[in-house]
Design a protein around this motif. Structure first.
Motif, mmCIF file in Angstrom:
data_model
loop_
_atom_site.group_PDB
_atom_site.id
_atom_site.type_symbol
_atom_site.label_atom_id
_atom_site.label_comp_id
_atom_site.label_asym_id
_atom_site.label_seq_id
_atom_site.Cartn_x
_atom_site.Cartn_y
_atom_site.Cartn_z
ATOM 1 N N GLY A 1 -38.092 19.750 -5.706
ATOM 2 C CA GLY A 1 -37.939 20.923 -6.545
ATOM 3 C C GLY A 1 -37.146 20.710 -7.811
ATOM 4 O O GLY A 1 -36.892 19.582 -8.248
ATOM 5 N N ASP A 2 -36.736 21.839 -8.384
ATOM 6 C CA ASP A 2 -36.016 21.864 -9.660
ATOM 7 C C ASP A 2 -34.764 22.721 -9.521
ATOM 8 O O ASP A 2 -34.777 23.769 -8.870
ATOM 9 C CB ASP A 2 -36.901 22.459 -10.761
ATOM 10 N N TYR A 3 -33.718 22.252 -10.179
ATOM 11 C CA TYR A 3 -32.437 22.955 -10.197
ATOM 12 C C TYR A 3 -32.075 23.228 -11.655
ATOM 13 O O TYR A 3 -32.133 22.322 -12.497
ATOM 14 C CB TYR A 3 -31.371 22.084 -9.534
ATOM 15 N N VAL A 4 -31.730 24.469 -11.940
ATOM 16 C CA VAL A 4 -31.331 24.837 -13.297
ATOM 17 C C VAL A 4 -30.042 25.632 -13.218
ATOM 18 O O VAL A 4 -29.915 26.563 -12.404
ATOM 19 C CB VAL A 4 -32.424 25.693 -13.998
ATOM 20 N N GLY A 5 -29.064 25.269 -14.049
ATOM 21 C CA GLY A 5 -27.783 25.970 -14.060
ATOM 22 C C GLY A 5 -27.477 26.533 -15.435
ATOM 23 O O GLY A 5 -27.805 25.924 -16.460
ATOM 24 N N PHE A 6 -26.848 27.740 -15.474
ATOM 25 C CA PHE A 6 -26.454 28.391 -16.711
ATOM 26 C C PHE A 6 -25.024 28.916 -16.554
ATOM 27 O O PHE A 6 -24.564 29.152 -15.433
ATOM 28 C CB PHE A 6 -27.339 29.608 -17.039
ATOM 29 N N PRO A 7 -24.333 29.157 -17.679
ATOM 30 C CA PRO A 7 -23.028 29.831 -17.587
ATOM 31 C C PRO A 7 -23.168 31.239 -17.007
ATOM 32 O O PRO A 7 -22.356 31.685 -16.212
ATOM 33 C CB PRO A 7 -22.541 29.867 -19.039
ATOM 34 N N ASP A 8 -24.223 31.973 -17.406
ATOM 35 C CA ASP A 8 -24.545 33.282 -16.824
ATOM 36 C C ASP A 8 -25.957 33.650 -17.249
ATOM 37 O O ASP A 8 -26.622 32.912 -17.979
ATOM 38 C CB ASP A 8 -23.536 34.362 -17.247
ATOM 39 N N GLU A 9 -26.430 34.822 -16.802
ATOM 40 C CA GLU A 9 -27.813 35.209 -17.075
ATOM 41 C C GLU A 9 -28.129 35.345 -18.548
ATOM 42 O O GLU A 9 -29.286 35.232 -18.959
ATOM 43 C CB GLU A 9 -28.142 36.538 -16.377
ATOM 44 N N THR A 10 -27.115 35.576 -19.390
ATOM 45 C CA THR A 10 -27.360 35.808 -20.823
ATOM 46 C C THR A 10 -27.343 34.528 -21.646
ATOM 47 O O THR A 10 -27.629 34.562 -22.835
ATOM 48 C CB THR A 10 -26.289 36.762 -21.386
ATOM 49 N N GLN A 11 -27.012 33.395 -21.021
ATOM 50 C CA GLN A 11 -26.892 32.151 -21.783
ATOM 51 C C GLN A 11 -27.824 31.072 -21.230
ATOM 52 O O GLN A 11 -27.421 29.935 -20.981
ATOM 53 C CB GLN A 11 -25.444 31.649 -21.755
ATOM 54 N N LYS A 12 -29.096 31.448 -21.025
ATOM 55 C CA LYS A 12 -30.049 30.499 -20.456
ATOM 56 C C LYS A 12 -30.387 29.354 -21.414
ATOM 57 O O LYS A 12 -30.978 28.356 -20.999
ATOM 58 C CB LYS A 12 -31.317 31.235 -20.035
ATOM 59 N N HIS A 13 -30.036 29.501 -22.687
ATOM 60 C CA HIS A 13 -30.276 28.411 -23.639
ATOM 61 C C HIS A 13 -29.350 27.220 -23.366
ATOM 62 O O HIS A 13 -29.611 26.108 -23.808
ATOM 63 C CB HIS A 13 -30.083 28.903 -25.076
ATOM 64 N N LYS A 14 -28.264 27.471 -22.623
ATOM 65 C CA LYS A 14 -27.338 26.386 -22.272
ATOM 66 C C LYS A 14 -27.706 25.813 -20.903
ATOM 67 O O LYS A 14 -26.875 25.626 -20.027
ATOM 68 C CB LYS A 14 -25.904 26.901 -22.260
ATOM 69 N N MET A 15 -28.968 25.554 -20.751
ATOM 70 C CA MET A 15 -29.504 25.154 -19.456
ATOM 71 C C MET A 15 -29.128 23.706 -19.113
ATOM 72 O O MET A 15 -29.116 22.833 -19.974
ATOM 73 C CB MET A 15 -31.032 25.291 -19.485
ATOM 74 N N HIS A 16 -28.817 23.489 -17.829
ATOM 75 C CA HIS A 16 -28.630 22.138 -17.288
ATOM 76 C C HIS A 16 -29.646 21.971 -16.164
ATOM 77 O O HIS A 16 -29.544 22.618 -15.123
ATOM 78 C CB HIS A 16 -27.211 21.955 -16.751
ATOM 79 N N ALA A 17 -30.669 21.139 -16.387
ATOM 80 C CA ALA A 17 -31.794 21.063 -15.451
ATOM 81 C C ALA A 17 -31.851 19.709 -14.745
ATOM 82 O O ALA A 17 -31.583 18.667 -15.345
ATOM 83 C CB ALA A 17 -33.104 21.314 -16.184
ATOM 84 N N THR A 18 -32.222 19.751 -13.479
ATOM 85 C CA THR A 18 -32.347 18.534 -12.668
ATOM 86 C C THR A 18 -33.553 18.665 -11.752
ATOM 87 O O THR A 18 -33.791 19.721 -11.166
ATOM 88 C CB THR A 18 -31.086 18.323 -11.806
ATOM 89 N N LYS A 19 -34.315 17.590 -11.634
ATOM 90 C CA LYS A 19 -35.365 17.521 -10.626
ATOM 91 C C LYS A 19 -34.820 16.768 -9.425
ATOM 92 O O LYS A 19 -34.059 15.804 -9.585
ATOM 93 C CB LYS A 19 -36.615 16.819 -11.182
ATOM 94 N N PHE A 20 -35.199 17.175 -8.215
ATOM 95 C CA PHE A 20 -34.654 16.517 -7.031
ATOM 96 C C PHE A 20 -35.724 16.344 -5.959
ATOM 97 O O PHE A 20 -36.716 17.076 -5.904
ATOM 98 C CB PHE A 20 -33.466 17.308 -6.458
#
Length: 469
Positions: free
Chosen positions: A90-109
């Motif tokens: 799958g895929d993992y995506v992290g954000f500071p909060d729901e309003t800052q999705k442009h600051k995405m940190h994405a990982t495939k695992f």
């Protein structure tokens, strides 16, 4: 004061049990048996033995975030299970909060587990990594597997896999092992009358579950409080629907509240939803469980951490345990060990193509893989030759790496080696693997019927092995 509260709680609990028993007696109903409920719950989850589902999880750190860039996370996973084989991709995506999705940190695992090995790989898209990198465990996979299956983001908490159970894997295992399970009451949840079961966990906490007979004896709620009172887990908002005649949880919430070592109150919430549910799927058609890492991935050997053993992953390779080296070797799938004590010696056609069958008839054979530049190998072939001849042993000597044939002939003449010498082909690594020739000189001894009696022994043991053959 705390003792008084506990005492009052015990009295109140006893009164509830007595009232329940009285109500059953007056209604003419027999109180349910705990073992029967456990058996029904286990049967309710039989469908989970073979399935493929998509899991969408949203994780929120409501308080006490250690990493502000990952307060809000989304995990999309394809989860498959076939008995004791498991797979998460799958895929993992992290954000500071729901309003800052442009600051995405994405990982495939990728995680994959079976009785022989546990494998994981990840590729960080934030750093533009080109290949998956991870690790492989083969000797003791239980702890690392438990960490994966108990990750709330993978949604397995809806299937009874709970991290608060210690080394106990899931609710079914807890119920079977625990001698403290008891029914403490009934309660309605979303118009389903549930039995409330209580049990002590391995870590000393108290676990309560709400089991709904009208939902196929699935669990609609779980609550756990630690012995110290520093943590509380709650699983609720579970929705059940029928799939292929089975009651299947399709969504729910995992809530965790605990006090960290520095006194910070941490609150986590995970909401998971199941989709694309397939029971008893065609795993072969899916390509499931078959070396899931893409070719070119890097896998570190985690049975030997810190030793820098890494494999470049390939779907055409496999792991084979090497007793002599005490570790796994990563080799092509079509490579097979040919030499085994107690079995016939493999054909010598490739090692000694000019050897006639009549020359070795009714003779013991000593196959010796050697290195012409190694002193121990030279000693083996020069000082022992006459003794072998006296004992009726035929020597098949094989240079274990590819060298210039003229140089090998010159070496043989220089050291006056009294028998012919063969050499591995271009694929010397494969030949050494098939003949188990790991350390040099490598000796393989047979009896007169060419049954292997010993292999991999030292020169100092040679006389003893010859006498035992």
């Amino acid at each position: 004061m705390s003792r008084l509260c506990k005492h009052l709680h015990s009295i109140a609990l006893l009164i509830v049990i007595l009232l329940l028993s009285f109500s059953y007696t007056c209604s003419g109903q027999t109180p349910p048996d705990v073992n029967e409920l456990i058996e029904r719950y286990e049967k309710a989850l039989l469908w989970e033995q073979r399935l493929s589902i998509h899991v969408h999880s949203v994780i929120r750190v409501l308080n006490g975030a250690q990493d502000e860039s990952n307060r809000y996370r989304i995990i999309d996973t394809t989860y498959r299970r076939d008995g004791n084989r498991y797979e998460w991709i799958g895929d993992y995506v992290g954000f500071p909060d729901e309003t800052q999705k442009h600051k995405m940190h994405a990982t495939k695992f990728i995680y994959s587990s079976n009785p022989q090995r546990y494998l994981y790989g990840r590729k960080d898209l934030h750093y533009d990594e080109k290949v998956f990198a991870g690790g492989i465990w083969r000797q003791d996979t239980s702890d690392v597997f438990r960490t994966t299956v108990n990750d709330p983001g993978h949604g397995a908490f809806l299937l009874g896999y709970l991290p608060m159970l210690g080394k106990t894997l899931n609710l079914i295992e807890l119920f079977k092992k625990s001698g403290t399970v008891r029914i403490i009451g009934k309660e309605n949840i979303n118009d389903s009358l549930c039995y409330m079961l209580e049990a002590k966990t391995e870590l000393g906490g108290m676990l309560t579950i709400w089991m709904a007979p009208d939902k196929g004896y699935n669990v609609l709620k779980v609550r756990h409080e630690s012995k110290s009172g520093r943590s509380m887990y709650l699983i609720d908002s579970i929705e059940i629907k029928q799939v292929d005649g089975c009651f299947v949880p399709i969504s729910g919430r995992y809530f965790k509240q605990f006090t960290s070592k520095d006194g910070t109150e941490v609150i986590l919430e995970t909401v998971s939803k199941f989709g694309q549910i397939e029971l008893n799927p065609d795993f072969e058609a899916m390509g499931a469980f078959d070396n899931p890492l893409p070719d070119g991935s890097l896998a570190s050997d985690m049975d030997f951490p810190g030793q820098g053993i890494r494999y470049v992953w390939s779907k055409d390779k496999k792991s084979v345990w090497d007793e002599r080296e005490g570790r796994y070797l990563y080799v092509p799938k079509d490579w097979e060990r040919l030499v085994r004590v107690g079995e016939a010696l493999p054909a010598l056609t490739e090692l000694a193509p000019h050897l006639k069958a009549e020359r070795i008839k009714d003779k013991s054979i000593l196959v010796c893989f050697f290195d012409m530049n190694q002193r121990l190998s030279r000693r083996m072939l020069t000082e022992r030759a006459d003794k072998f001849k006296e004992k009726g042993i035929f020597i098949v000597a094989v240079q274990a790496s590819l060298v210039d044939q003229a140089a090998l002939n010159t070496w043989r003449e220089k050291y006056n080696v009294p028998f012919s010498i063969g050499m591995v082909s271009d694929d010397g690594e494969r030949t050494r693997f098939e003949w188990c020739a790991r350390l040099l000189p490598w000796l393989i001894l047979t009896d007169t019927k060419h049954i292997v009696s010993a292999q991999g022994f030292s020169l100092s043991e040679l006389d003893k092995k010859i006498a035992e053959r």
